[in-house]
Enzyme design. Structure first.
Site, PDB file in Angstrom:
ATOM      1  N   GLY A   1       0.806  -1.226   0.000  1.00 34.58           N
ATOM      2  CA  GLY A   1       0.000   0.000   0.000  1.00 34.58           C
ATOM      3  C   GLY A   1       0.833   1.267   0.000  1.00 34.58           C
ATOM      4  N   LEU A   2       2.133   1.144  -0.262  1.00 32.80           N
ATOM      5  CA  LEU A   2       2.999   2.331  -0.245  1.00 32.80           C
ATOM      6  C   LEU A   2       3.341   2.808  -1.655  1.00 32.80           C
ATOM      7  CD1 LEU A   2       5.410   1.499   2.716  1.00 32.80           C
ATOM      8  CD2 LEU A   2       3.206   2.670   2.727  1.00 32.80           C
TER       9      LEU A   2
ATOM     10  N   SER B   1       4.613   1.086  -4.318  1.00 31.76           N
ATOM     11  CA  SER B   1       5.912   0.657  -4.866  1.00 31.76           C
ATOM     12  C   SER B   1       5.848   0.486  -6.381  1.00 31.76           C
ATOM     13  CB  SER B   1       6.417  -0.609  -4.184  1.00 31.76           C
ATOM     14  OG  SER B   1       5.514  -1.662  -4.365  1.00 31.76           O
ATOM     15  N   SER B   2       4.711   0.033  -6.919  1.00 33.47           N
ATOM     16  CA  SER B   2       4.661  -0.129  -8.388  1.00 33.47           C
ATOM     17  C   SER B   2       4.632   1.233  -9.062  1.00 33.47           C
ATOM     18  CB  SER B   2       3.478  -1.003  -8.823  1.00 33.47           C
ATOM     19  OG  SER B   2       2.272  -0.426  -8.405  1.00 33.47           O
ATOM     20  N   ALA B   3       3.955   2.217  -8.466  1.00 35.49           N
ATOM     21  CA  ALA B   3       3.958   3.574  -9.034  1.00 35.49           C
ATOM     22  C   ALA B   3       5.360   4.166  -8.990  1.00 35.49           C
ATOM     23  CB  ALA B   3       2.992   4.462  -8.255  1.00 35.49           C
TER      24      ALA B   3
ATOM     25  N   ASP C   1      -1.599   7.185  -6.562  1.00 30.19           N
ATOM     26  CA  ASP C   1      -0.241   6.701  -6.263  1.00 30.19           C
ATOM     27  C   ASP C   1       0.782   7.307  -7.216  1.00 30.19           C
ATOM     28  OD1 ASP C   1      -1.907   5.063  -4.774  1.00 30.19           O
ATOM     29  OD2 ASP C   1      -0.729   3.244  -5.138  1.00 30.19           O
TER      30      ASP C   1
HETATM   31  C1  MEV Z   1      -4.358   2.247  -3.378  1.00 27.96           C
HETATM   32  O1  MEV Z   1      -3.132   2.818  -2.954  1.00 27.96           O
HETATM   33  C2  MEV Z   1      -5.488   3.182  -3.126  1.00 27.96           C
HETATM   34  C3  MEV Z   1      -6.884   2.729  -3.600  1.00 27.96           C
HETATM   35  O2  MEV Z   1      -7.739   3.857  -3.351  1.00 27.96           O
HETATM   36  C4  MEV Z   1      -6.917   2.322  -5.048  1.00 27.96           C
HETATM   37  C5  MEV Z   1      -6.728   3.485  -6.018  1.00 27.96           C
HETATM   38  O3  MEV Z   1      -6.801   4.667  -5.623  1.00 27.96           O
HETATM   39  O4  MEV Z   1      -6.528   3.197  -7.219  1.00 27.96           O
HETATM   40  C6  MEV Z   1      -7.396   1.568  -2.747  1.00 27.96           C
END
Ligand code: MEV
Length: 323
Positions: free
Chosen positions: A86-87, A89-91, A136
């Site tokens: 959720g940080l 990393s792919s972006a 992201d």
């Molecule tokens: C993912 O970092 C955040 C979400 O809101 C997905 C998105 O914004 O594409 C869950």
């Protein structure tokens, strides 16, 4: 040789709701991804032979976006981010890779962070089955504090617009930068649960929940209101109110069924030493984040509760060439 770095991101408010056009507020963090490209006599990535079909996104950046036709490259990638956590990393990988390839193919041009954010967003859309906000990639590209919203946000500097046709309809976002007050004296401490966070699955799960139980749209609307309040508090440097908004956001994300026992345990563990805490990103696993003026104590609390901490300032610089 060219080296480029792009930061990861932490969503303070609005994850999931932003996919439906509501606002999200994210900051770039100190850790990120570094890419080093060196001219070589064979194509390699991280010491292994580079096979384009195994890395479709990188080969898309090289060939389709920048039309690279030079000698083979040795590609080294080093990441200071937990992956699938959720940080972003792919972006960050997309932005750092694109910046490095842009510098190789167009050495005299300035790095175009808006173009990089767009390239990265297109890749996230593919990876997340057609539902991805530009949060992201824009935060990693632009750095600082970024608001992504369906409506123009007052008091923020408009940078660019993005749109997407999702399975639930067309979405449009304005991407704006917010100046954080220079006197902000607090830290973010991220806590990784050690469990991967499958963004595409989590986003699809929320879409199914909303279809099955339309009353859950109230949580989305509440998140939108909390995000607005959190943004106002952030702009005014009122960190106690920012923390309260983070706590309130976590409750709504729990109601959207994207938290987990592990995330909740870390959030509870840091509360005594934090201004506020919530899960960040897609949830399911991945990371939580605390806002605090006692970063070491919060990091210790995360470790004791079984997580892995990462301390960051709020709003690091965006993608850049290092050499
Ligand atoms: C993912 O970092 C955040 C979400 O809101 C997905 C998105 O914004 O594409 C869950």
């Amino acid at each position: 040789m060219v080296r480029a770095f792009a930061p990861g991101k932490c969503i303070l408010f609005g994850e999931h709701a932003v996919v439906y056009g509501h606002p999200a507020v994210a900051v770039a963090i100190d850790s990120g991804v570094e890419v080093e490209l060196t001219e070589s006599d064979s194509w390699t990535i991280e010491g292994m032979s580079f096979e384009a079909h195994r890395h479709p996104h990188i080969s898309h950046i090289l060939n389709d976006v920048f039309g690279y036709d030079g000698v083979p490259l040795r590609m080294e990638i080093s990441s200071g981010l937990f992956s699938a956590a959720g940080l972003g990393s792919s972006a960050a990988l997309s932005n750092a890779m694109s910046a490095a390839v842009q510098r190789l193919t167009h050495p005299d041009d300035e790095i175009d962070s808006v173009q990089l954010a767009r390239i990265g967003h297109a890749a996230e859309v593919k990876a997340q089955a057609g539902r991805a906000s530009p949060t992201d990639t824009a935060t990693s590209a632009l750095g600082g504090c970024v608001v992504v919203s369906g409506d123009i946000v007052e008091g923020a500097e408009h940078v660019f617009d993005a749109s997407l046709v999702t399975p639930e309809g067309e979405r449009k976002w304005s991407i704006c930068k917010v100046n954080l007050p220079p006197e902000i004296d607090a830290w973010l401490v991220l806590g990784f649960t050690g469990i991967g966070s499958p963004t595409g699955e989590m986003v699809a799960g929320v879409a199914r929940l909303l279809e099955r139980d339309p009353s859950k749209h109230a949580d989305m609307e509440a998140i939108a209101r909390i995000t607005q309040a959190g943004l106002t508090a952030l702009g005014a440097g009122n960190l106690e109110a920012v923390g309260m908004a983070m706590d309130a956001c976590h409750v709504r994300l729990q109601s959207l069924e994207v938290s987990s026992p592990e995330l909740d345990a870390l959030v509870e563990a840091v509360r005594p030493h934090s201004l506020g805490a919530k899960l960040t990103g897609a949830g399911g696993g991945g990371c939580m984040v605390a806002l605090t003026d006692e970063p070491q104590r919060v990091a210790e609390a995360i470790e004791v509760a079984g997580g892995t901490p990462l301390i960051s300032r709020l709003g690091a610089e965006g993608v850049r060439i290092l050499a």
